[in-house]
Design a protein around this motif. Structure first.
Motif, short mmCIF file in Angstrom:
data_model
loop_
_atom_site.label_atom_id
_atom_site.label_comp_id
_atom_site.label_asym_id
_atom_site.label_seq_id
_atom_site.Cartn_x
_atom_site.Cartn_y
_atom_site.Cartn_z
N UNK A 225 59.59 3.97 -63.39
CA UNK A 225 59.85 2.61 -62.90
C UNK A 225 59.24 2.39 -61.51
N UNK A 226 58.10 3.02 -61.30
CA UNK A 226 57.40 2.87 -60.02
C UNK A 226 56.93 1.42 -59.90
N UNK A 227 57.14 0.82 -58.75
CA UNK A 227 56.82 -0.59 -58.54
C UNK A 227 55.32 -0.78 -58.26
N UNK A 228 54.52 -0.77 -59.34
CA UNK A 228 53.07 -0.88 -59.21
C UNK A 228 52.63 -2.27 -58.74
N UNK A 229 53.31 -3.31 -59.17
CA UNK A 229 52.87 -4.68 -58.88
C UNK A 229 53.70 -5.33 -57.79
N UNK A 230 54.19 -4.54 -56.87
CA UNK A 230 55.00 -5.10 -55.79
C UNK A 230 54.15 -5.97 -54.86
N UNK A 231 52.92 -5.54 -54.59
CA UNK A 231 52.01 -6.34 -53.78
C UNK A 231 51.31 -7.36 -54.68
N UNK A 232 51.06 -8.53 -54.16
CA UNK A 232 50.50 -9.62 -54.96
C UNK A 232 49.10 -9.29 -55.48
N UNK A 233 48.28 -8.61 -54.68
CA UNK A 233 46.92 -8.29 -55.14
C UNK A 233 46.96 -7.28 -56.29
N UNK A 234 47.90 -6.33 -56.25
CA UNK A 234 48.04 -5.39 -57.36
C UNK A 234 48.54 -6.10 -58.61
#
Length: 103
Positions: free
Chosen positions: A36-45
């Motif tokens: 459950x790693x937050x890969x899309x936490x940043x908007x560009x990701x």
């Protein structure tokens, strides 16, 4: 006679036609990142991940009807070809989008 032609015209536009079948398979697909790693936490990701998933779907003839990328999971409704099972579609989407994202 005219009603049959009208029905057949809407029928052609509504469904996918294959050699021995006619129809559309739509499934709600959902998967989580590893741990459950937050890969899309940043908007560009988030935008990059969305683009990678859509490109992977295009390569395998999968059409996204609705796609929602959250920080720790992805969910959406997709229309997949009749020759493909839902588990195979998910396997192809996860693998190819992950490859594109980390490349």
């Amino acid at each position: 006679m005219e009603t049959i032609q009208q029905f057949s015209e809407s029928y052609k536009n509504k469904y996918e036609h294959y050699s021995h079948s006619v129809g559309t398979l739509m499934f709600h697909l959902e998967w989580c990142t590893k741990y459950r790693y937050k890969m899309a936490q940043q908007e560009e990701n988030e935008r990059l991940l969305d683009t990678c998933i859509r490109k992977a779907a295009f390569e395998h003839e999968i059409k996204w009807i609705e796609l929602n990328v959250q920080p720790e999971h992805i969910q959406g409704t997709a229309a997949i070809p009749m020759r493909m099972s839902p588990s195979k579609a998910l396997q192809l989407l996860k693998g190819r989008s992950s490859f594109l994202f980390f490349k």
